[in-house]
Scaffold this motif. Structure first.
Motif, short mmCIF file in Angstrom:
data_model
loop_
_atom_site.label_atom_id
_atom_site.label_comp_id
_atom_site.label_asym_id
_atom_site.label_seq_id
_atom_site.Cartn_x
_atom_site.Cartn_y
_atom_site.Cartn_z
N VAL A 258 -26.05 17.10 28.74
CA VAL A 258 -24.93 17.78 27.78
C VAL A 258 -24.81 16.89 26.57
CG1 VAL A 258 -23.69 18.90 29.80
CG2 VAL A 258 -22.95 16.54 29.08
N PRO A 259 -24.41 17.70 25.57
CA PRO A 259 -24.07 16.67 24.16
C PRO A 259 -22.69 16.22 24.21
CG PRO A 259 -24.33 19.30 23.77
CD PRO A 259 -24.50 19.19 25.05
N VAL A 260 -22.58 15.15 23.72
CA VAL A 260 -21.32 14.62 23.53
C VAL A 260 -21.33 13.73 22.14
CG1 VAL A 260 -20.46 14.53 25.86
CG2 VAL A 260 -21.91 12.48 24.97
N GLY A 286 -22.18 14.88 14.02
CA GLY A 286 -21.15 16.03 13.76
C GLY A 286 -21.90 17.42 13.41
N GLN A 287 -23.24 17.41 12.98
CA GLN A 287 -23.89 18.46 13.01
C GLN A 287 -24.86 18.88 14.18
OE1 GLN A 287 -24.37 15.99 10.44
NE2 GLN A 287 -22.73 17.18 9.48
N GLY A 288 -24.45 18.21 15.25
CA GLY A 288 -25.20 18.36 16.70
C GLY A 288 -26.70 17.95 16.75
N ASP A 289 -26.94 17.13 15.90
CA ASP A 289 -28.46 16.38 16.13
C ASP A 289 -28.19 15.28 17.17
OD1 ASP A 289 -29.32 18.27 14.30
OD2 ASP A 289 -28.86 17.14 12.64
N SER A 313 -20.69 5.78 23.14
CA SER A 313 -21.33 5.20 22.24
C SER A 313 -21.71 3.66 22.42
CB SER A 313 -20.55 5.02 20.90
OG SER A 313 -19.37 4.33 20.93
N GLY A 314 -20.86 3.12 23.17
CA GLY A 314 -21.12 1.66 23.62
C GLY A 314 -21.93 1.61 24.95
N LEU A 315 -22.70 2.64 25.50
CA LEU A 315 -23.48 2.71 26.55
C LEU A 315 -24.69 3.47 26.27
CD1 LEU A 315 -20.93 4.07 29.12
CD2 LEU A 315 -21.57 1.64 28.84
N ALA A 316 -24.84 3.56 24.85
CA ALA A 316 -26.10 4.62 24.38
C ALA A 316 -27.15 3.59 23.67
CB ALA A 316 -25.49 5.66 23.44
N GLN A 317 -28.34 4.24 23.82
CA GLN A 317 -29.51 3.60 23.31
C GLN A 317 -29.93 4.35 22.17
OE1 GLN A 317 -32.71 2.81 25.47
NE2 GLN A 317 -34.08 1.86 24.09
N ASP A 318 -29.85 3.91 20.95
CA ASP A 318 -30.44 4.77 19.65
C ASP A 318 -31.70 5.42 19.93
OD1 ASP A 318 -28.08 4.11 18.37
OD2 ASP A 318 -28.99 2.41 17.37
N LEU A 319 -31.98 6.77 19.52
CA LEU A 319 -33.14 7.33 19.63
C LEU A 319 -34.10 6.91 18.78
CD1 LEU A 319 -32.18 11.01 20.42
CD2 LEU A 319 -33.69 9.60 21.68
N THR A 320 -35.40 6.52 19.18
CA THR A 320 -36.48 6.28 18.07
C THR A 320 -37.37 7.65 18.34
OG1 THR A 320 -37.67 5.28 19.99
CG2 THR A 320 -36.26 3.95 18.75
N GLU A 321 -38.44 7.59 17.47
CA GLU A 321 -39.42 8.87 17.17
C GLU A 321 -40.18 8.63 18.66
OE1 GLU A 321 -40.10 12.32 16.05
OE2 GLU A 321 -38.78 10.89 15.04
N GLY A 322 -40.32 7.73 19.26
CA GLY A 322 -41.33 7.46 20.51
C GLY A 322 -40.63 7.86 21.70
N MET A 323 -39.04 8.02 21.54
CA MET A 323 -38.15 8.59 22.70
C MET A 323 -38.18 10.27 22.79
SD MET A 323 -35.59 5.50 22.70
CE MET A 323 -34.42 6.13 23.96
N LYS A 324 -38.81 10.70 21.84
CA LYS A 324 -38.62 12.06 21.88
C LYS A 324 -40.12 12.61 22.32
CE LYS A 324 -35.67 12.11 17.62
NZ LYS A 324 -35.54 12.38 16.23
N VAL A 325 -39.78 13.47 23.56
CA VAL A 325 -41.19 13.87 24.24
C VAL A 325 -40.95 15.42 24.33
CG1 VAL A 325 -42.08 14.04 26.64
CG2 VAL A 325 -41.10 11.91 25.83
N PRO A 326 -42.14 16.04 23.91
CA PRO A 326 -42.04 17.64 23.94
C PRO A 326 -41.98 17.98 25.49
CG PRO A 326 -43.99 16.76 22.61
CD PRO A 326 -43.20 15.56 23.30
N GLU A 351 -40.18 23.16 21.59
CA GLU A 351 -41.05 23.36 20.43
C GLU A 351 -40.14 23.55 19.14
OE1 GLU A 351 -44.37 25.83 20.48
OE2 GLU A 351 -45.26 25.06 21.88
N THR A 352 -38.98 24.29 19.21
CA THR A 352 -38.04 24.54 18.09
C THR A 352 -36.96 23.30 17.77
OG1 THR A 352 -36.45 25.34 19.81
CG2 THR A 352 -37.94 26.90 18.83
N GLY A 353 -37.39 22.28 18.53
CA GLY A 353 -36.39 21.18 18.34
C GLY A 353 -35.12 21.27 19.00
N GLU A 354 -34.92 22.12 19.95
CA GLU A 354 -33.81 22.41 20.80
C GLU A 354 -33.74 21.38 21.79
OE1 GLU A 354 -31.46 25.70 23.32
OE2 GLU A 354 -33.22 26.14 22.23
N ILE A 355 -32.63 20.60 22.36
CA ILE A 355 -32.60 19.88 23.25
C ILE A 355 -32.92 20.58 24.55
CG2 ILE A 355 -30.96 18.17 24.52
CD1 ILE A 355 -29.62 17.71 21.93
N TYR A 356 -33.75 20.17 25.17
CA TYR A 356 -34.17 20.61 26.55
C TYR A 356 -33.32 19.79 27.70
CZ TYR A 356 -36.56 22.40 30.72
OH TYR A 356 -36.85 22.98 31.95
#
Length: 378
Positions: A258-260, A286-289, A313-326, A351-356
């Motif tokens: 779920v997005p938060v 704010g844009q849901g990305d 936010s205090g428990l999150a790890q910033d996303l890198t490009e390598g952490m995005k998997v098709p 493929e559309t970029g939508e979060i699975y």
């Protein structure tokens, strides 16, 4: 030691042990053949050891060139205790290519043996060049003959695997057959090599075999047998691994998320996840990305009474490009992607970029272990 054809070459620490052993044994032989050399015989013996392993490197380079010709990536070449190994990252696509890939190594060792023999004919016997060329002729012939024995992990075993694969149409059947022949070969070496030495079948009279030489022969046979037996077992395990790799699918292993927003209290984020039947949290802007992933280990470390006061936010790890998997990644391609960017969680995208959802490394490991535990062919 270098990067021929772009492939790094490494020398294992065990090489220095075997180089010292070759220097000692060959130096003792030189004392009988060329007694006038004195202490220089050990320097010459060391040169022979280096030249012999240079021949082994050429043998491995033959495998490497063939692999690269077939578009198979080679991770590295390593020279070690008993010879060398070319670490080819993928299986051959056809039994014919597998046969060629295996055969080129022993073939080149035979060619080297022939070249050294022609050089031997051009020099005087009993001289330093003559002794060195004779030693390299025989040693390369032994390397070729030993590697042609029909059992994994030797080149002959891979050739046998290719033949059985061609006949049955099943690469796994070829691996099983060649691996068990390799294990039988290990037992034959363990029992047969000391017996051949004692009976003089290898050119040594049984009367001249001392107790120390008998122990040395038995130890050498045990080491060779252990290497062959272990290599055969590893070949079976790797074949089973590759057989089950397609079962590892990012889409099937992904947890619903779920997005938060970053300021959301952990307790509220977990409440939303429970309502949605999700097991992961993705921080969005704010844009849901998506911008970060909330680590499962960090959530576990926050006591229940503290969760309303801790922002995700205090428990999150910033996303890198390598952490995005098709979402459609599977098998070896999935594992290679995870190896390239090590993390505990990955964001899985359509493929559309939508979060699975979110893929946990722990889930991949559990699926892998479960797949490997299943019987062959199931």
């Amino acid at each position: 030691m270098g990067r021929p054809f772009g492939v790094p070459v490494y020398v294992a620490p065990s090489w220095f042990l075997v180089a010292a052993l070759i220097t000692w044994i060959f130096g003792g032989q030189l004392e009988r053949v060329l007694p006038q050399l004195g202490g220089l015989r050990y320097l010459l013996a060391l040169f022979f050891a280096v030249a012999f392993y240079a021949s082994v490197l050429v043998h491995e380079l033959a495998h490497t060139v063939a692999a690269l010709r077939f578009k198979l990536p080679v991770r590295r070449i390593q020279l070690q205790f008993f010879g060398g190994v070319s670490e080819i990252e993928k299986e051959s696509e056809t039994p014919g290519r597998e046969f060629i890939l295996a055969f080129v190594g022993p073939l080149l060792s035979l060619v080297l043996s022939g070249i050294f023999y022609l050089g031997l004919l051009a020099v005087e016997p009993g001289t330093v060049p003559g002794v060195l060329l004779a030693g390299l002729t025989i040693s390369n012939l032994i390397v070729a003959a030993f590697n042609l024995l029909p059992g994994l992990p030797l080149d002959g075993g891979r050739m046998l695997r290719a033949v059985v694969w061609k006949i049955t149409g099943k690469p796994m059947s070829g691996t099983v057959a060649a691996a068990w022949v390799g294990r039988a070969l290990a037992v034959a070496v363990l029992i047969g090599l000391p017996l051949l030495t004692r009976t003089g079948a290898l050119g040594t009279s049984a009367r001249n075999v001392s107790g120390m030489e008998t122990v040395t022969d038995a130890l050498l046979a045990a080491i060779l047998a252990a290497i062959i037996w272990t290599g055969a077992g590893n070949s079976l395990r790797m074949a089973r691994l590759r057989e089950h790799l397609p079962e590892l699918q990012a889409r099937a292993l992904t947890r619903r998320a779920v997005p938060v927003e970053s300021s959301t209290p952990l307790s509220e984020a977990l409440r939303r996840a429970n309502e949605a039947g999700a097991r992961a949290l993705v921080v969005v802007d704010g844009q849901g990305d998506p911008t970060a992933l909330v680590r499962e280990s960090a959530i576990v470390g926050v006591p229940q009474h503290r969760r309303p006061w801790v922002a995700v936010s205090g428990l999150a790890q910033d996303l890198t490009e390598g952490m995005k998997v098709p979402a459609d990644l599977a098998g070896e391609a999935l594992l290679e992607r995870l190896r390239a960017s090590p993390a505990t969680e990955y964001l899985v995208l359509e493929e559309t970029g939508e979060i699975y959802g979110v893929l946990s490394t722990a889930d991949v490991e559990r699926a892998f272990v479960a797949a490997m535990a299943r019987p062959q062919g199931k």
